[in-house]
Motif scaffolding. Structure first.
Motif, short mmCIF file in Angstrom:
data_model
loop_
_atom_site.label_atom_id
_atom_site.label_comp_id
_atom_site.label_asym_id
_atom_site.label_seq_id
_atom_site.Cartn_x
_atom_site.Cartn_y
_atom_site.Cartn_z
N LEU A 1 0.97 -1.07 -0.14
CA LEU A 1 0.05 0.02 -0.16
C LEU A 1 0.91 1.27 -0.14
CD1 LEU A 1 -2.98 1.02 0.19
CD2 LEU A 1 -2.79 0.98 2.60
N PHE A 2 2.01 1.29 0.66
CA PHE A 2 2.89 2.30 0.57
C PHE A 2 4.46 1.64 0.60
CE2 PHE A 2 -0.81 4.05 3.10
CZ PHE A 2 -0.97 5.29 2.00
N SER A 3 5.05 2.17 0.04
CA SER A 3 6.74 1.56 -0.14
C SER A 3 7.40 2.36 1.15
CB SER A 3 7.12 1.71 -1.27
OG SER A 3 7.26 3.31 -1.50
N ARG A 4 8.36 1.84 1.46
CA ARG A 4 9.24 2.08 2.46
C ARG A 4 9.80 3.62 2.12
NH1 ARG A 4 13.09 -2.97 1.77
NH2 ARG A 4 11.03 -3.60 1.10
N GLU A 5 9.95 3.81 0.76
CA GLU A 5 10.50 5.35 0.41
C GLU A 5 9.17 6.47 0.51
OE1 GLU A 5 10.50 2.29 -1.47
OE2 GLU A 5 12.76 2.14 -1.55
N GLN A 6 7.91 5.93 0.17
CA GLN A 6 6.99 6.71 0.47
C GLN A 6 6.72 7.04 2.05
OE1 GLN A 6 4.10 4.22 -1.66
NE2 GLN A 6 3.22 6.18 -2.61
N ILE A 7 7.01 6.10 2.83
CA ILE A 7 6.71 6.09 4.35
C ILE A 7 7.77 7.04 4.85
CG2 ILE A 7 6.65 4.97 6.56
CD1 ILE A 7 6.11 2.41 5.00
N SER A 8 8.90 6.92 4.18
CA SER A 8 10.10 7.53 4.74
C SER A 8 10.02 8.96 4.54
CB SER A 8 11.57 7.02 4.03
OG SER A 8 12.66 7.78 4.16
N ARG A 9 9.40 9.40 3.48
CA ARG A 9 9.39 10.91 2.90
C ARG A 9 8.07 11.45 3.81
NH1 ARG A 9 10.05 9.25 -2.53
NH2 ARG A 9 8.07 8.84 -2.80
N ARG A 10 7.06 10.61 4.07
CA ARG A 10 5.93 11.29 4.75
C ARG A 10 6.41 11.36 6.19
NH1 ARG A 10 2.98 14.91 5.60
NH2 ARG A 10 0.97 14.34 6.57
N VAL A 11 6.98 10.49 6.90
CA VAL A 11 7.63 10.58 8.17
C VAL A 11 8.37 11.90 8.35
CG1 VAL A 11 8.91 9.41 10.19
CG2 VAL A 11 7.16 8.09 8.69
N ALA A 12 9.33 12.16 7.45
CA ALA A 12 10.10 13.18 7.72
C ALA A 12 9.52 14.60 7.53
CB ALA A 12 11.09 13.22 6.44
N GLU A 13 8.31 14.58 6.69
CA GLU A 13 7.49 15.67 6.60
C GLU A 13 6.91 16.12 8.27
OE1 GLU A 13 6.21 15.50 1.95
OE2 GLU A 13 4.72 14.97 3.56
#
Ligand code: IMP
Ligand code: MG
Length: 189
Positions: free
Chosen positions: A17-29
């Protein structure tokens, strides 16, 4: 030592549903947002065990404030995928939070029963501020409205695992957030 099987890979192919890259970007935000909102102030990151541990540890590294950790645990689904509707505190906070800035860190906001219960329990201890950060929000299943200050992603009504989230304690170590299809949601008795 070379190995052909990664311990972080699911034994079955699950839909991401969400890749590790997508998660990482959102968590940084989210971390940057929290850092701005509490600029110059200390915060306590209060994680809800065990699902929020991976989110908390990544989020914390994007928070440029004087931050400490604490953890709280509640009973939620047991081994099932449906809530029992009853929430119970099974591990309390280790310190006084009176007059402190608390950010409650949760993996997923589903029916809202857990966060409603926790919010009330934490507010009773008179923190200076209480904010809620939830990585995922599944609004379709809400029973009790809860305001979250920081939300990673809104998701459809699917059972998800990975990045800390489990079914009967399994799948927490998947690096991506995946959908667990109904045929895999049955647990051994
Ligand atoms: P709520 O009280 O229904 O909002 O439930 C919140 C808790 O249920 C979360 O902290 C999760 O541990 C668990 N939960 C809800 N939906 C899922 C899911 O799709 N996958 C894994 N755990 C879930
Ligand atoms: Mg949980």
């Amino acid at each position: 030592m070379a190995s052909s099987v990664s311990p972080t890979q699911s034994p079955v192919e699950l839909k991401k549903l969400f890749s590790r890259e997508q998660i990482s970007r959102r968590v940084a935000e989210l971390g940057a947002e929290i850092s701005r909102d509490f600029a110059g102030q200390p915060v306590i990151l209060l994680g809800v065990l065990k699902g929020a541990t991976i989110f908390l540890s990544d989020l914390a590294r994007h928070i440029s404030l004087d931050a400490t950790f604490d953890f709280i645990a509640v009973s939620s689904y047991g081994k099932d995928t449906k809530t029992s509707g009853e929430v119970r505190l099974t591990k309390d906070i280790d310190q006084s939070i009176e007059g402190k800035n608390v950010i409650l860190v949760e993996d997923i906001l589903d029916t809202g029963l857990t966060l409603t219960y926790l919010k009330r329990a934490i507010e009773a201890r008179r923190p200076r501020a209480l904010r809620i950060a939830a990585l995922l929000d599944k609004p379709a299943r809400r029973i009790q409205a809860v305001h979250c200050d920081y939300i990673g992603f809104e998701i459809p009504d699917e059972f998800v695992v990975g990045y800390g989230m489990d079914l009967g304690e399994r799948y927490r170590n998947l690096p991506d957030i995946c959908i667990l299809p109904p045929e895999l949601q049955r647990l051994p008795e």
